[in-house]
Design a protein around this motif. Structure first.
Motif, PDB file in Angstrom:
ATOM      1  N   UNK A   3       0.879  -1.153  -0.134  1.00 17.37           N
ATOM      2  CA  UNK A   3      -0.101   0.091   0.110  1.00 17.37           C
ATOM      3  C   UNK A   3       0.805   1.164   0.141  1.00 17.37           C
ATOM      4  N   UNK A   4       1.953   1.286   0.692  1.00 12.53           N
ATOM      5  CA  UNK A   4       2.964   2.421   0.810  1.00 12.53           C
ATOM      6  C   UNK A   4       3.425   2.797  -0.726  1.00 12.53           C
ATOM      7  N   UNK A   5       3.711   1.877  -1.421  1.00  5.97           N
ATOM      8  CA  UNK A   5       4.177   2.213  -2.799  1.00  5.97           C
ATOM      9  C   UNK A   5       3.185   2.660  -3.673  1.00  5.97           C
ATOM     10  N   UNK A   6       1.891   2.269  -3.543  1.00 10.86           N
ATOM     11  CA  UNK A   6       1.022   2.632  -4.114  1.00 10.86           C
ATOM     12  C   UNK A   6       0.303   4.326  -3.764  1.00 10.86           C
ATOM     13  N   UNK A   7       0.658   4.226  -2.318  1.00 11.20           N
ATOM     14  CA  UNK A   7       0.038   5.697  -1.680  1.00 11.20           C
ATOM     15  C   UNK A   7       1.280   6.617  -2.429  1.00 11.20           C
ATOM     16  N   UNK A  38      -5.992  -6.003  -4.422  1.00 13.56           N
ATOM     17  CA  UNK A  38      -5.343  -6.621  -3.128  1.00 13.56           C
ATOM     18  C   UNK A  38      -5.014  -5.474  -2.125  1.00 13.56           C
ATOM     19  N   UNK A  39      -5.671  -4.520  -1.923  1.00 11.02           N
ATOM     20  CA  UNK A  39      -5.459  -3.336  -1.191  1.00 11.02           C
ATOM     21  C   UNK A  39      -6.260  -3.315   0.066  1.00 11.02           C
ATOM     22  N   UNK A  40      -5.951  -2.943   0.988  1.00 12.46           N
ATOM     23  CA  UNK A  40      -6.607  -2.988   2.431  1.00 12.46           C
ATOM     24  C   UNK A  40      -6.563  -1.337   2.621  1.00 12.46           C
ATOM     25  N   UNK A  41      -8.097  -0.886   2.656  1.00  8.92           N
ATOM     26  CA  UNK A  41      -8.440   0.351   2.932  1.00  8.92           C
ATOM     27  C   UNK A  41      -7.693   1.171   4.055  1.00  8.92           C
ATOM     28  N   UNK A  42      -7.502   0.387   5.220  1.00  8.02           N
ATOM     29  CA  UNK A  42      -7.052   1.011   6.180  1.00  8.02           C
ATOM     30  C   UNK A  42      -5.450   1.339   6.099  1.00  8.02           C
ATOM     31  N   UNK A  43      -4.889   0.034   5.676  1.00 10.05           N
ATOM     32  CA  UNK A  43      -3.474   0.357   4.985  1.00 10.05           C
ATOM     33  C   UNK A  43      -3.203   1.416   4.115  1.00 10.05           C
ATOM     34  N   UNK A  46      -3.559   4.758   5.947  1.00 10.76           N
ATOM     35  CA  UNK A  46      -2.598   5.156   6.681  1.00 10.76           C
ATOM     36  C   UNK A  46      -1.137   5.383   5.992  1.00 10.76           C
ATOM     37  N   UNK A  47      -0.948   4.636   4.779  1.00  7.35           N
ATOM     38  CA  UNK A  47       0.122   4.941   3.916  1.00  7.35           C
ATOM     39  C   UNK A  47       0.035   6.198   3.222  1.00  7.35           C
ATOM     40  N   UNK A  48      -1.342   6.704   3.043  1.00  8.20           N
ATOM     41  CA  UNK A  48      -1.516   7.819   2.427  1.00  8.20           C
ATOM     42  C   UNK A  48      -1.348   9.176   3.102  1.00  8.20           C
ATOM     43  N   UNK A  49      -1.567   8.995   4.251  1.00 10.89           N
ATOM     44  CA  UNK A  49      -1.209   9.980   5.205  1.00 10.89           C
ATOM     45  C   UNK A  49       0.434  10.062   5.416  1.00 10.89           C
ATOM     46  N   UNK A  60      -5.368  16.026   2.685  1.00  7.25           N
ATOM     47  CA  UNK A  60      -6.400  15.928   1.741  1.00  7.25           C
ATOM     48  C   UNK A  60      -7.333  14.770   2.136  1.00  7.25           C
ATOM     49  N   UNK A  61      -8.549  14.870   1.806  1.00  5.86           N
ATOM     50  CA  UNK A  61      -9.592  13.692   2.235  1.00  5.86           C
ATOM     51  C   UNK A  61      -9.100  12.705   1.260  1.00  5.86           C
ATOM     52  N   UNK A  62      -9.232  11.357   1.616  1.00  8.11           N
ATOM     53  CA  UNK A  62      -9.233  10.220   0.548  1.00  8.11           C
ATOM     54  C   UNK A  62     -10.536   9.556   0.481  1.00  8.11           C
ATOM     55  N   UNK A  63     -11.052   9.513  -0.848  1.00  4.55           N
ATOM     56  CA  UNK A  63     -12.321   8.749  -0.944  1.00  4.55           C
ATOM     57  C   UNK A  63     -12.057   7.488  -1.769  1.00  4.55           C
ATOM     58  N   UNK A  64     -12.145   6.277  -1.177  1.00  4.67           N
ATOM     59  CA  UNK A  64     -12.080   5.112  -1.894  1.00  4.67           C
ATOM     60  C   UNK A  64     -13.407   4.464  -2.187  1.00  4.67           C
ATOM     61  N   UNK A  65     -13.136   4.203  -3.518  1.00 11.33           N
ATOM     62  CA  UNK A  65     -14.366   3.705  -4.224  1.00 11.33           C
ATOM     63  C   UNK A  65     -14.211   2.230  -4.559  1.00 11.33           C
ATOM     64  N   UNK A  66     -15.022   1.240  -4.094  1.00  8.20           N
ATOM     65  CA  UNK A  66     -14.707  -0.352  -4.355  1.00  8.20           C
ATOM     66  C   UNK A  66     -15.095  -0.791  -5.401  1.00  8.20           C
ATOM     67  N   UNK A  67     -14.592  -1.496  -6.172  1.00 13.83           N
ATOM     68  CA  UNK A  67     -15.344  -2.269  -7.641  1.00 13.83           C
ATOM     69  C   UNK A  67     -15.214  -3.537  -7.256  1.00 13.83           C
ATOM     70  N   UNK A  68     -16.341  -4.185  -7.462  1.00  8.58           N
ATOM     71  CA  UNK A  68     -16.455  -5.796  -7.356  1.00  8.58           C
ATOM     72  C   UNK A  68     -15.827  -6.190  -8.440  1.00  8.58           C
TER      73      UNK A  68
END
Ligand SMILES: [Zn+2]
Length: 121
Positions: A3-7, A38-43, A46-49, A60-68
């Motif tokens: 998640x950190x590298x993605x963030x 394979x992303x955990x929202x909470x992780x 946290x990584x984004x911050x 900034x506010x982070x909005x996560x939209x999940x796609x099934x």
């Protein structure tokens, strides 16, 4: 950490987009994330911050939209949503469904930035 590298990528992309549009601060980011990413929202939050600290994205506010996860079943000739696990098998007939229609997304879909003028007032 995945998640950190993605963030870090997201923050970089957002900061670049903000400076291109003349904004000084990113106030909101919206991400679309597929179930298969394979992303955990909470992780990710946290990584984004961590990644945003000291950049235009800080606070900034982070909005996560999940796609099934959605696949095409050739046997049923229908698209099927797979809500349970990541097994690429049709939930109706059990046929293997290697054709993934959705669920692999990982993209920045929208961005809100604040300009100099707004920041000064
Ligand atoms: Zn099927």
């Amino acid at each position: 950490m995945h998640e950190l590298s993605i963030a870090q990528c997201v923050v970089e992309e957002a900061c670049e987009a903000a400076s291109r549009s003349g904004g000084v601060r990113v106030t909101k980011l919206q991400l679309r994330i597929g179930a298969l990413a394979g992303i955990v929202d909470e992780a990710l939050r946290f990584s984004f911050e961590v990644a945003a600290e000291g950049t235009a994205c800080q606070g900034a506010a982070l909005v996560i939209e999940r796609v099934e996860l959605r696949v095409m079943c050739k046997h049923c000739e229908q698209s099927r949503a797979i809500s349970d696990g990541f097994l690429l098998v049709c939930p109706e007939c059990g046929s293997p469904t290697p054709d993934i229609l959705a669920g692999q997304e990982l993209e920045l879909t929208s961005l809100e930035v604040q300009s100099h003028a707004a920041a000064d007032s």
